[in-house]
Design a protein around this motif. Sequence first.
Motif, mmCIF file in Angstrom:
data_model
loop_
_atom_site.group_PDB
_atom_site.id
_atom_site.type_symbol
_atom_site.label_atom_id
_atom_site.label_comp_id
_atom_site.label_asym_id
_atom_site.label_seq_id
_atom_site.Cartn_x
_atom_site.Cartn_y
_atom_site.Cartn_z
ATOM 1 N N VAL A 1 0.852 -1.180 0.000
ATOM 2 C CA VAL A 1 0.000 0.000 0.000
ATOM 3 C C VAL A 1 0.895 1.240 0.000
ATOM 4 N N LEU A 2 0.608 2.139 -0.915
ATOM 5 C CA LEU A 2 1.353 3.389 -1.006
ATOM 6 C C LEU A 2 0.647 4.442 -0.170
ATOM 7 N N ALA A 3 1.409 5.170 0.644
ATOM 8 C CA ALA A 3 0.840 6.231 1.462
ATOM 9 C C ALA A 3 1.551 7.545 1.172
ATOM 10 N N LEU A 4 0.771 8.615 1.228
ATOM 11 C CA LEU A 4 1.283 9.968 1.051
ATOM 12 C C LEU A 4 1.191 10.665 2.402
ATOM 13 N N SER A 5 2.301 11.246 2.845
ATOM 14 C CA SER A 5 2.346 11.891 4.148
ATOM 15 C C SER A 5 1.576 13.206 4.121
ATOM 16 N N ALA A 6 0.591 13.336 4.992
ATOM 17 C CA ALA A 6 -0.205 14.565 5.050
ATOM 18 C C ALA A 6 0.660 15.757 5.451
ATOM 19 N N GLU A 7 1.518 15.562 6.446
ATOM 20 C CA GLU A 7 2.336 16.665 6.935
ATOM 21 C C GLU A 7 3.383 17.089 5.911
ATOM 22 N N ARG A 8 4.011 16.130 5.264
ATOM 23 C CA ARG A 8 5.064 16.482 4.304
ATOM 24 C C ARG A 8 4.491 17.078 3.029
ATOM 25 N N LEU A 9 3.330 16.597 2.620
ATOM 26 C CA LEU A 9 2.662 17.204 1.479
ATOM 27 C C LEU A 9 2.384 18.677 1.757
ATOM 28 N N GLU A 10 1.818 18.976 2.905
ATOM 29 C CA GLU A 10 1.520 20.370 3.252
ATOM 30 C C GLU A 10 2.802 21.199 3.325
ATOM 31 N N HIS A 11 3.844 20.650 3.893
ATOM 32 C CA HIS A 11 5.129 21.360 3.953
ATOM 33 C C HIS A 11 5.621 21.720 2.557
ATOM 34 N N PRO B 1 -3.940 6.551 0.042
ATOM 35 C CA PRO B 1 -4.222 7.063 1.386
ATOM 36 C C PRO B 1 -3.316 8.237 1.742
ATOM 37 N N LEU B 2 -3.921 9.272 2.306
ATOM 38 C CA LEU B 2 -3.188 10.421 2.832
ATOM 39 C C LEU B 2 -3.124 10.231 4.333
ATOM 40 N N ALA B 3 -1.932 9.948 4.841
ATOM 41 C CA ALA B 3 -1.802 9.489 6.225
ATOM 42 C C ALA B 3 -0.977 10.462 7.055
ATOM 43 N N GLU B 4 -1.405 10.645 8.288
ATOM 44 C CA GLU B 4 -0.624 11.443 9.225
ATOM 45 C C GLU B 4 0.512 10.593 9.790
ATOM 46 N N ALA B 5 1.401 11.244 10.543
ATOM 47 C CA ALA B 5 2.620 10.575 10.986
ATOM 48 C C ALA B 5 2.342 9.333 11.829
ATOM 49 N N ASP B 6 1.231 9.328 12.568
ATOM 50 C CA ASP B 6 0.928 8.157 13.396
ATOM 51 C C ASP B 6 0.181 7.067 12.636
#
Length: 425
Positions: free
Chosen positions: A53-63, A409-414
């Motif tokens: 499963v590929l995940a995109l980091s919500a925090e890093r995307l926003e950064h 999925p757009l996932a947060e760090a946790d």
Amino acid sequence: MTAVTAAESLARLAAERVDHRFKGLPPDADGLTVGELAAQHRNLFTGGFATPVLALSAERLEHNLRLMETYADRHGLAFAPHGKTSMAPQLFQRQIEHGAWGITLAVPHQVRVARAFGTRRVFLANELVDGAALRWVSAELDADPEFRFVAYVDSVRGVELMDAALSGARRPLDVVVELAAGEGARTGVRTEAECAAVADAVAGTRSLRLVGVAGYEGEVPQADPERVTAWLRRLVALAADFDKAGRFSGVDEIVVSAGGSAWFDAVADVFAEIPELSLPVLKLLRSGAYVSHDDGHYRKLTPFNRVPEEGALEPAFRLWTQVVSRPSAEQAFVNAGKRDAAYDLDLPFAQVIRRDGTERPATGVSVTAVSDQHAWLSTTPEADLEVGDWVGLGLSHPCTSFDKWPLIPLAEADGTVVDYVRTFF
């Protein structure tokens, strides 16, 4: 297309049903809408997601979105990030919300996707000679006074084909002459004299309007700062020469555009040198890979390595896989390969291992090859790796990572999944 319709189009993505089309999603989510699944805020590691499963980091995307917005503002650049990277209308919208002038695209299908989701400004970094596509673009221009479309031209023949296809158009189609990055480079007009001939051909049409010049410095042969800067100055000089010759008649601004993801610092520096012309200049940067960045190709090439005081992009992708075979102390296999991970510029990078809810560095683990559905891992004696472990892989080249995953999925760090990004390739 009205702004309300654009919002409604994006909202419809949340109404799409989850089913077998979407890799990695929880099997028990079948039949839910994407919005319903997102509202559950499942955890990527404990919420039933299936590897790979590929995940995109919500925090890093926003950064990354904020960083490039700030960079463009600081340097007086308009920004039209290349949408081919993600082909994700949700990300297009976020880029526009973060100050983007519009979206750059490459082929007609991509323009149709962008328009279906309300994109108002499109820069097509390609010469468009397909008659059916040109007539469709013309109809979009006629139907929506707020739609702006700019395309490359790089040949007299191309101008002739475009004009023939656009016979009877009510609004002219805006074009920029593409200056090639050098002999042996990709597309574009090779010499300034030939650029003038193409511009003359545009002036002789009823359906086209010359609004500027453009090109792609990433194609400069044996690119280095000196060669890239020299070519960018040629591009600026071409715009100035065209302006002096009165070639930009009937327009409100002159478009000068360049900028991939490897040399946008040089673009910013040279575009700051653009002399005063007879009209305002739209200095249009088109870098696209920044939105997710990566752990390989662009991590090495990003201009922020040369100008660290300007900030740093963060790799936002991680491909989660699972060890399915450990045939020897020196070898292991995970269940993701060419169908799941970019491999055209670099192999994936083993970064972390998860076991029993604990994450640690993938010490002593490296990817040595990829098959269709497996990655080959080499393991040293210090590697602590067992069948069933989750291995998080970093990826190189986002443009060939997004295209393998229709719903990400757009996932947060946790690990909390807060949304899902739909792609259209």
